[in-house]
Design a protein around this motif. Structure first.
Motif, PDB file in Angstrom:
ATOM      1  N   PRO A  13       1.134  -1.333  -0.104  1.00 46.15           N
ATOM      2  CA  PRO A  13       0.008   0.267   0.182  1.00 46.15           C
ATOM      3  C   PRO A  13       1.263   1.394   0.184  1.00 46.15           C
ATOM      4  O   PRO A  13       2.198   1.347   0.525  1.00 46.15           O
ATOM      5  N   SER A  14       0.374   2.097  -0.803  1.00 47.74           N
ATOM      6  CA  SER A  14       1.370   3.160  -0.857  1.00 47.74           C
ATOM      7  C   SER A  14       0.536   4.311   0.469  1.00 47.74           C
ATOM      8  O   SER A  14       0.133   4.573   1.399  1.00 47.74           O
ATOM      9  N   ASP A  15       2.308   5.146   0.772  1.00 44.92           N
ATOM     10  CA  ASP A  15       1.864   5.943   2.500  1.00 44.92           C
ATOM     11  C   ASP A  15       0.817   7.221   1.809  1.00 44.92           C
ATOM     12  O   ASP A  15       0.218   7.878   3.060  1.00 44.92           O
ATOM     13  N   THR A  16       0.961   7.802   1.103  1.00 50.68           N
ATOM     14  CA  THR A  16       0.121   8.883   0.790  1.00 50.68           C
ATOM     15  C   THR A  16      -0.411   9.169  -1.210  1.00 50.68           C
ATOM     16  O   THR A  16      -0.010   7.654  -1.213  1.00 50.68           O
ATOM     17  N   PRO A  17      -1.334   9.252  -1.413  1.00 47.99           N
ATOM     18  CA  PRO A  17      -1.756   9.595  -2.573  1.00 47.99           C
ATOM     19  C   PRO A  17      -1.067   9.778  -3.527  1.00 47.99           C
ATOM     20  O   PRO A  17      -0.109  10.033  -3.454  1.00 47.99           O
ATOM     21  N   VAL A  18      -1.594   8.547  -4.325  1.00 45.28           N
ATOM     22  CA  VAL A  18      -0.681   8.641  -5.556  1.00 45.28           C
ATOM     23  C   VAL A  18      -1.383   9.887  -6.672  1.00 45.28           C
ATOM     24  O   VAL A  18      -1.987   9.581  -7.450  1.00 45.28           O
ATOM     25  N   PRO A  19       0.111  10.958  -7.246  1.00 46.39           N
ATOM     26  CA  PRO A  19      -1.022  11.345  -8.008  1.00 46.39           C
ATOM     27  C   PRO A  19      -1.855  11.038  -9.362  1.00 46.39           C
ATOM     28  O   PRO A  19      -0.835   9.513 -10.056  1.00 46.39           O
ATOM     29  N   VAL A  20      -2.687  11.463 -10.173  1.00 41.58           N
ATOM     30  CA  VAL A  20      -2.933  10.991 -11.214  1.00 41.58           C
ATOM     31  C   VAL A  20      -2.636  10.567 -12.329  1.00 41.58           C
ATOM     32  O   VAL A  20      -2.327   9.202 -12.786  1.00 41.58           O
ATOM     33  N   GLY A  21      -1.162  11.331 -12.513  1.00 39.93           N
ATOM     34  CA  GLY A  21      -0.034  10.654 -14.006  1.00 39.93           C
ATOM     35  C   GLY A  21       0.090   9.708 -13.497  1.00 39.93           C
ATOM     36  O   GLY A  21       0.883   8.884 -14.359  1.00 39.93           O
ATOM     37  N   ARG A  22       0.967   9.844 -12.422  1.00 38.69           N
ATOM     38  CA  ARG A  22       2.189   9.289 -11.746  1.00 38.69           C
ATOM     39  C   ARG A  22       0.884   7.562 -11.471  1.00 38.69           C
ATOM     40  O   ARG A  22       1.444   6.371 -11.429  1.00 38.69           O
ATOM     41  N   ARG A  23      -0.189   7.636 -11.695  1.00 37.96           N
ATOM     42  CA  ARG A  23      -0.804   6.799 -11.312  1.00 37.96           C
ATOM     43  C   ARG A  23      -1.347   6.214 -13.219  1.00 37.96           C
ATOM     44  O   ARG A  23      -1.704   5.197 -12.791  1.00 37.96           O
ATOM     45  N   ARG A  24      -1.076   6.742 -13.974  1.00 32.53           N
ATOM     46  CA  ARG A  24      -1.470   6.545 -15.223  1.00 32.53           C
ATOM     47  C   ARG A  24      -0.159   5.069 -14.950  1.00 32.53           C
ATOM     48  O   ARG A  24      -0.639   3.972 -16.320  1.00 32.53           O
ATOM     49  N   VAL A  25       1.076   5.656 -14.948  1.00 33.32           N
ATOM     50  CA  VAL A  25       2.170   4.918 -15.064  1.00 33.32           C
ATOM     51  C   VAL A  25       2.179   3.662 -14.447  1.00 33.32           C
ATOM     52  O   VAL A  25       2.477   2.404 -15.146  1.00 33.32           O
ATOM     53  N   LEU A  26       1.661   3.710 -13.141  1.00 32.51           N
ATOM     54  CA  LEU A  26       1.702   2.672 -11.926  1.00 32.51           C
ATOM     55  C   LEU A  26       0.759   1.698 -12.886  1.00 32.51           C
ATOM     56  O   LEU A  26       0.934   0.329 -12.980  1.00 32.51           O
ATOM     57  N   ARG A  39      -0.144   0.215 -15.513  1.00 33.03           N
ATOM     58  CA  ARG A  39       0.829   0.175 -16.741  1.00 33.03           C
ATOM     59  C   ARG A  39       2.035  -1.103 -17.075  1.00 33.03           C
ATOM     60  O   ARG A  39       2.261  -1.432 -17.403  1.00 33.03           O
ATOM     61  N   VAL A  40       2.176  -0.574 -15.317  1.00 28.82           N
ATOM     62  CA  VAL A  40       3.357  -1.812 -14.749  1.00 28.82           C
ATOM     63  C   VAL A  40       2.296  -3.262 -14.425  1.00 28.82           C
ATOM     64  O   VAL A  40       1.886  -3.113 -13.677  1.00 28.82           O
ATOM     65  N   ASP A  41       2.903  -4.314 -15.301  1.00 31.60           N
ATOM     66  CA  ASP A  41       2.649  -5.504 -15.909  1.00 31.60           C
ATOM     67  C   ASP A  41       3.486  -6.525 -15.096  1.00 31.60           C
ATOM     68  O   ASP A  41       2.901  -7.820 -15.665  1.00 31.60           O
ATOM     69  N   GLY A  42       4.793  -6.720 -15.623  1.00 28.03           N
ATOM     70  CA  GLY A  42       5.731  -7.705 -15.168  1.00 28.03           C
ATOM     71  C   GLY A  42       6.728  -7.436 -16.603  1.00 28.03           C
ATOM     72  O   GLY A  42       7.405  -8.110 -16.940  1.00 28.03           O
ATOM     73  N   VAL A  43       5.287  -6.651 -17.316  1.00 26.51           N
ATOM     74  CA  VAL A  43       6.315  -7.244 -18.729  1.00 26.51           C
ATOM     75  C   VAL A  43       7.079  -5.741 -19.139  1.00 26.51           C
ATOM     76  O   VAL A  43       8.354  -5.961 -20.274  1.00 26.51           O
ATOM     77  N   ARG A  44       6.185  -4.980 -19.207  1.00 27.21           N
ATOM     78  CA  ARG A  44       6.155  -3.960 -19.970  1.00 27.21           C
ATOM     79  C   ARG A  44       7.805  -3.043 -19.045  1.00 27.21           C
ATOM     80  O   ARG A  44       7.689  -2.445 -18.289  1.00 27.21           O
ATOM     81  N   THR A  45       8.582  -2.313 -20.062  1.00 25.52           N
ATOM     82  CA  THR A  45       9.473  -1.256 -19.536  1.00 25.52           C
ATOM     83  C   THR A  45       9.040   0.307 -19.277  1.00 25.52           C
ATOM     84  O   THR A  45       8.177   0.094 -20.000  1.00 25.52           O
ATOM     85  N   ALA A  46       9.714   1.150 -19.501  1.00 22.52           N
ATOM     86  CA  ALA A  46      10.114   2.944 -19.092  1.00 22.52           C
ATOM     87  C   ALA A  46       9.438   3.055 -20.395  1.00 22.52           C
ATOM     88  O   ALA A  46       8.491   3.926 -21.108  1.00 22.52           O
ATOM     89  N   THR A  47      10.067   2.581 -21.063  1.00 20.76           N
ATOM     90  CA  THR A  47       9.832   3.024 -22.824  1.00 20.76           C
ATOM     91  C   THR A  47       8.836   2.332 -23.416  1.00 20.76           C
ATOM     92  O   THR A  47       7.610   2.953 -23.971  1.00 20.76           O
ATOM     93  N   GLY A  48       8.301   0.927 -22.880  1.00 26.14           N
ATOM     94  CA  GLY A  48       6.723   0.630 -23.572  1.00 26.14           C
ATOM     95  C   GLY A  48       5.974   2.097 -22.959  1.00 26.14           C
ATOM     96  O   GLY A  48       4.565   1.746 -23.174  1.00 26.14           O
ATOM     97  N   ILE A  49       6.139   1.766 -21.505  1.00 27.96           N
ATOM     98  CA  ILE A  49       5.030   2.851 -21.024  1.00 27.96           C
ATOM     99  C   ILE A  49       4.719   3.871 -21.586  1.00 27.96           C
ATOM    100  O   ILE A  49       3.562   4.477 -21.794  1.00 27.96           O
ATOM    101  N   ALA A  50       6.115   4.663 -22.113  1.00 24.46           N
ATOM    102  CA  ALA A  50       6.212   5.759 -22.206  1.00 24.46           C
ATOM    103  C   ALA A  50       5.671   5.830 -23.682  1.00 24.46           C
ATOM    104  O   ALA A  50       4.491   7.003 -24.604  1.00 24.46           O
ATOM    105  N   GLN A  51       5.944   4.958 -24.614  1.00 25.44           N
ATOM    106  CA  GLN A  51       5.097   5.214 -25.692  1.00 25.44           C
ATOM    107  C   GLN A  51       4.009   4.890 -26.229  1.00 25.44           C
ATOM    108  O   GLN A  51       3.172   5.494 -27.129  1.00 25.44           O
ATOM    109  N   GLU A  52       3.353   4.317 -25.017  1.00 26.41           N
ATOM    110  CA  GLU A  52       1.994   3.601 -24.812  1.00 26.41           C
ATOM    111  C   GLU A  52       0.797   4.912 -24.088  1.00 26.41           C
ATOM    112  O   GLU A  52      -0.152   5.593 -24.803  1.00 26.41           O
ATOM    113  N   LEU A  53       1.548   6.225 -23.742  1.00 26.31           N
ATOM    114  CA  LEU A  53       1.352   6.625 -22.979  1.00 26.31           C
ATOM    115  C   LEU A  53       0.812   7.995 -23.733  1.00 26.31           C
ATOM    116  O   LEU A  53       1.270   9.039 -24.480  1.00 26.31           O
TER     117      LEU A  53
END
Length: 263
Positions: free
Chosen positions: A174-187, A189-203
């Motif tokens: 659990p997160s100790d503090t609320p996750v901002p909206v933009g960061r939550r969109r990144v989170l 897409r974290v699925d055990g397969v995507r890398t930072a590059t894949g997430i950036a391309q998708e977003l």
């Protein structure tokens, strides 16, 4: 403090000696490195590309500044003349200010990856120009300073660079503090397969800004790199076939052994 000492103190760090030499000789062409390419004109960086980050086309179209078909129309009409950027503005498809912002964002983003440390020798092709054409040249010193600033920022947030390249997984904590909206969109897409590059391309976002979000998520204990498989370890996604041997008696004995052990 002497003028020489002041100049030394304010000089930009040299991340690529070859790039520095090309700037000094006011070279025009393409500097090709392991993780990207920098395009120079009269010794200044006029464009940069890297497979690690979305290009200017993605930033313009995903950001809503330009329709996808408008981008390809501009490439078809002005690409051969290496004036796509100018054509986008002159045709009214993109305001000049929006083009400059997206271009600088794409340039600094790609340069950050292109100037990453590597053991692969760089190559320079004189006279090569990018089809985007002139938008806003950037001095080499400014590109190197910004690249170093970005590296230092990432290290201050979270010092483990594995987050930048490895597939990522959520920790489930659990997160100790609320996750901002933009960061939550990144989170999301974290699925055990995507890398930072894949997430950036998708977003359709700057890969560096996605790295900032991911390192903050790692610092908060919400994401972590997926451990690399040990050499020789079985692939969990691979189908295991029965062992084949030229001796049918040995194969039969092994099947009997396995059956007895299963009882």
């Amino acid at each position: 403090m002497t003028a020489t000492a002041l100049a030394d103190e304010t000089a930009a760090p040299v991340l690529s000696p070859m790039l520095q030499r090309l700037a000094a000789e006011r070279a025009t062409g393409a500097l090709m490195r392991d993780r990207g390419t920098l395009y120079l004109a009269d010794g200044k960086v006029v464009h940069a590309e890297s497979p690690a980050t979305p290009g200017i086309d993605v930033l313009l179209t995903r950001g809503g500044a330009l329709r996808r078909e408008g981008w390809w129309d501009a490439v078809a009409e002005a690409g051969a003349g290496q004036r796509v950027g100018r054509h986008l503005v002159d045709s009214g498809r993109v305001p000049g200010g929006a083009l400059e912002l997206c271009h600088l964002g794409a340039l600094y983003d790609a340069a950050f990856f292109a100037l990453a440390p590597t053991r692969t020798p760089a190559r320079f092709r004189y006279g090569v120009a990018h089809w985007i054409g002139p938008v806003r040249p950037v001095p080499v010193d400014a590109v190197q300073r910004e690249t170093l600033r970005r590296r230092e920022l990432l290290d201050r947030i979270w010092p483990d660079a594995a987050v930048d390249t490895a597939p990522l997984a959520r920790t489930g904590r659990p997160s100790d503090t609320p996750v901002p909206v933009g960061r939550r969109r990144v989170l999301e897409r974290v699925d055990g397969v995507r890398t930072a590059t894949g997430i950036a391309q998708e977003l359709g976002r700057s890969a560096f800004h996605v790295l900032v979000d991911l390192r903050r998520l790692a610092a908060a204990g919400l994401v972590e790199p997926v451990p690399a498989a040990a050499p020789g370890a079985p692939d969990p996604g691979r189908i295991a076939f029965p062992e084949v041997t030229a001796d049918p008696d040995v194969a039969l004995l092994r099947r009997l052994r396995d059956a007895l052990e299963a009882l």
